[in-house]
Write an enzyme that holds these catalytic residues in place. Structure first.
Site, PDB file in Angstrom:
ATOM      1  N   ASP A 207      -0.530  -3.498  -6.574  1.00 46.14           N
ATOM      2  CA  ASP A 207      -0.993  -3.648  -5.199  1.00 46.14           C
ATOM      3  C   ASP A 207       0.275  -3.851  -4.373  1.00 46.14           C
ATOM      4  O   ASP A 207       1.026  -4.814  -4.609  1.00 46.14           O
ATOM      5  CB  ASP A 207      -1.884  -4.882  -5.058  1.00 46.14           C
ATOM      6  CG  ASP A 207      -3.275  -4.699  -5.639  1.00 46.14           C
ATOM      7  OD1 ASP A 207      -3.493  -3.707  -6.354  1.00 46.14           O
ATOM      8  OD2 ASP A 207      -4.135  -5.559  -5.372  1.00 46.14           O
ATOM      9  N   HIS A 265       1.267  -2.693 -13.629  1.00 48.97           N
ATOM     10  CA  HIS A 265       0.625  -1.865 -14.646  1.00 48.97           C
ATOM     11  C   HIS A 265       1.429  -0.588 -14.867  1.00 48.97           C
ATOM     12  O   HIS A 265       2.240  -0.202 -14.028  1.00 48.97           O
ATOM     13  CB  HIS A 265      -0.808  -1.530 -14.207  1.00 48.97           C
ATOM     14  CG  HIS A 265      -1.698  -2.736 -14.088  1.00 48.97           C
ATOM     15  ND1 HIS A 265      -2.819  -2.906 -14.877  1.00 48.97           N
ATOM     16  CD2 HIS A 265      -1.629  -3.832 -13.288  1.00 48.97           C
ATOM     17  CE1 HIS A 265      -3.400  -4.057 -14.555  1.00 48.97           C
ATOM     18  NE2 HIS A 265      -2.697  -4.635 -13.599  1.00 48.97           N
ATOM     19  N   SER A 360       8.295  -9.171  -4.503  1.00 47.58           N
ATOM     20  CA  SER A 360       9.119  -8.477  -5.491  1.00 47.58           C
ATOM     21  C   SER A 360       8.946  -6.969  -5.336  1.00 47.58           C
ATOM     22  O   SER A 360       8.102  -6.502  -4.577  1.00 47.58           O
ATOM     23  CB  SER A 360       8.730  -8.910  -6.906  1.00 47.58           C
ATOM     24  OG  SER A 360       8.756 -10.312  -7.008  1.00 47.58           O
TER      25      SER A 360
END
Length: 401
Positions: A207, A265, A360
């Site tokens: 996301d 992911h 990040s």
């Protein structure tokens, strides 16, 4: 005269260091406890990235007519006081992400000019950023005061409008410390994977706010302004870069803001994980204000590089290497891997790891032979210097190899 000038410069340095310390921490480092404190749960000044999707109140609205908001947004963006983010699926809609003015001023001191000209020329400032980041990690791992932990989590949920219904554990009182909530897990099905049976698809690994570029030259023209940015420096392995990621390699840059789900992911699959290289570095913010500045933030920060061996045409077909670079940042001392051991076989969308508290970035690098074609809306936005909000599993491109 020389000694007087030296003393003046030293005094200026100390004064600026005190200002910066106030901007990036809750108080002087040597006086701030290493435990979570009740009554200190505001998530704004200490957050080195903009609030993501919730609306913000324009403080300048008290001084200018409402119809001037868009003009002022553009002016503020041009002068590094905020940045635009596109909302995918809503053509023409852009959100102007703001930050508290005192945080922006601090970032301006750090990143407006080259490292040699900015506040970062002082070694003590780099040490301060590291000290604050490491200390904040300890604070958010603290479990000694469950009520303080719950207070911080509840305030974070309210500040960033977190949808607890999509969480695997929706009850905030069940998290033992703040970081356990920050890299919270989602319930199964909360992030559907686009075209899961199509191995040639590239999907978002997080996301995030995304930019994509066909080559390094395009990325440095429209987005990464840091002097000397190269694939070699980014992945920290010249031999690997020269062998597997020659000129013409393409990039996807995934920036996670604090509001975002902070597990990442695998963006491609089927894939076999290769080795992970751990690279020490600084603790600079990865906010666009820093990335668009005059030195290379990505290659300066602490980061891990995972090599993925992707077969976009299925088993028994040529293997294409992909560099997956997880980059830590200010207030982020921790990059965790959960499903990326060397030799592990993974599918696109499988969890790979997580970041502890802060904003990040992940940069994925694809070699020319991957023939990745980025989705047009993402390419257009990136070429205009605008990030696009995407979620884990969303399609972002396809390999035509």
């Amino acid at each position: 005269m020389a000694s007087g000038q030296h003393a003046a410069e030293g005094a200026e340095h100390e004064a600026l260091a005190l200002v910066l310390e106030h901007l990036v921490s809750a108080g002087p480092v040597h006086k701030t406890p290493d435990k979570l404190q009740p009554g200190t749960s505001d998530h704004n000044a200490i957050t080195p990235a903009p609030i993501s999707v919730q609306g913000h109140t324009h403080w300048w609205g008290r001084f200018f007519p409402g119809h001037m908001e868009s003009t002022l947004d553009r002016l503020f963006a041009a002068h590094h006081m905020g940045n635009y983010v596109a909302v995918r699926g809503q053509p023409g809609k852009r959100i102007f992400e703001s930050m508290p003015i005192y945080v922006r001023v601090g970032m301006h001191l750090l990143f407006y000019k080259s490292k040699e000209q900015s506040f970062l020329r002082y070694k003590s400032v780099e040490e301060l950023l590291q000290t604050v980041s490491v200390r904040q990690g300890k604070v958010y791992d603290d479990e000694s005061d469950p009520q303080a932990v719950l207070e911080h989590i509840q305030k974070f949920i309210a500040t960033y409008s977190i949808d607890t219904a999509e969480l695997l554990q929706p009850d905030p009182s069940k998290y033992p410390n703040f970081n356990s909530f920050f890299f919270r897990k989602l319930r199964p099905g909360a992030r559907p994977i686009a075209e899961p049976d199509n191995a040639s698809i590239v999907s978002s690994c997080a996301d995030c706010r995304l930019t994509v570029f066909d080559n390094v030259a395009a990325s440095t023209k429209y987005w990464i302004k840091g002097d000397g940015f190269t694939i070699n420096r980014l992945i920290g392995d010249t031999n690997l870069a020269d062998r597997s990621f020659p000129p013409g390699s393409s990039l996807a840059i995934f920036r996670l803001a604090p509001a975002d789900y902070h597990r990442y992911h695998h963006p491609v699959g089927p894939t076999v994980c290769g080795p992970t290289r751990h690279i020490s570095g600084e603790y600079f913010t990865v906010n666009p204000q820093a990335v668009n500045a005059n030195f290379d933030v990505f290659s300066s920060n602490r980061r891990d590089t995972l090599l993925l061996n992707w077969t976009p045409k299925g088993a028994g077909t040529p293997v294409i290497p992909v560099a997956f670079v997880a980059i830590g940042a200010m207030l982020v001392g921790s990059i965790g891997w959960t499903n990326a051991n060397q030799g592990t076989s993974v599918q696109r969308g499988d969890e790979s790891g997580y970041f502890a508290y802060g904003g990040s970035t992940i940069v994925c690098v694809f070699p020319p032979e991957a023939k990745v074609q980025w989705d047009l809306d993402l390419k257009d936005n990136s070429a205009n210097g605008i990030e696009t909000m995407v979620r884990v599993g969303d399609r972002i491109g396809v390999s035509n190899a």
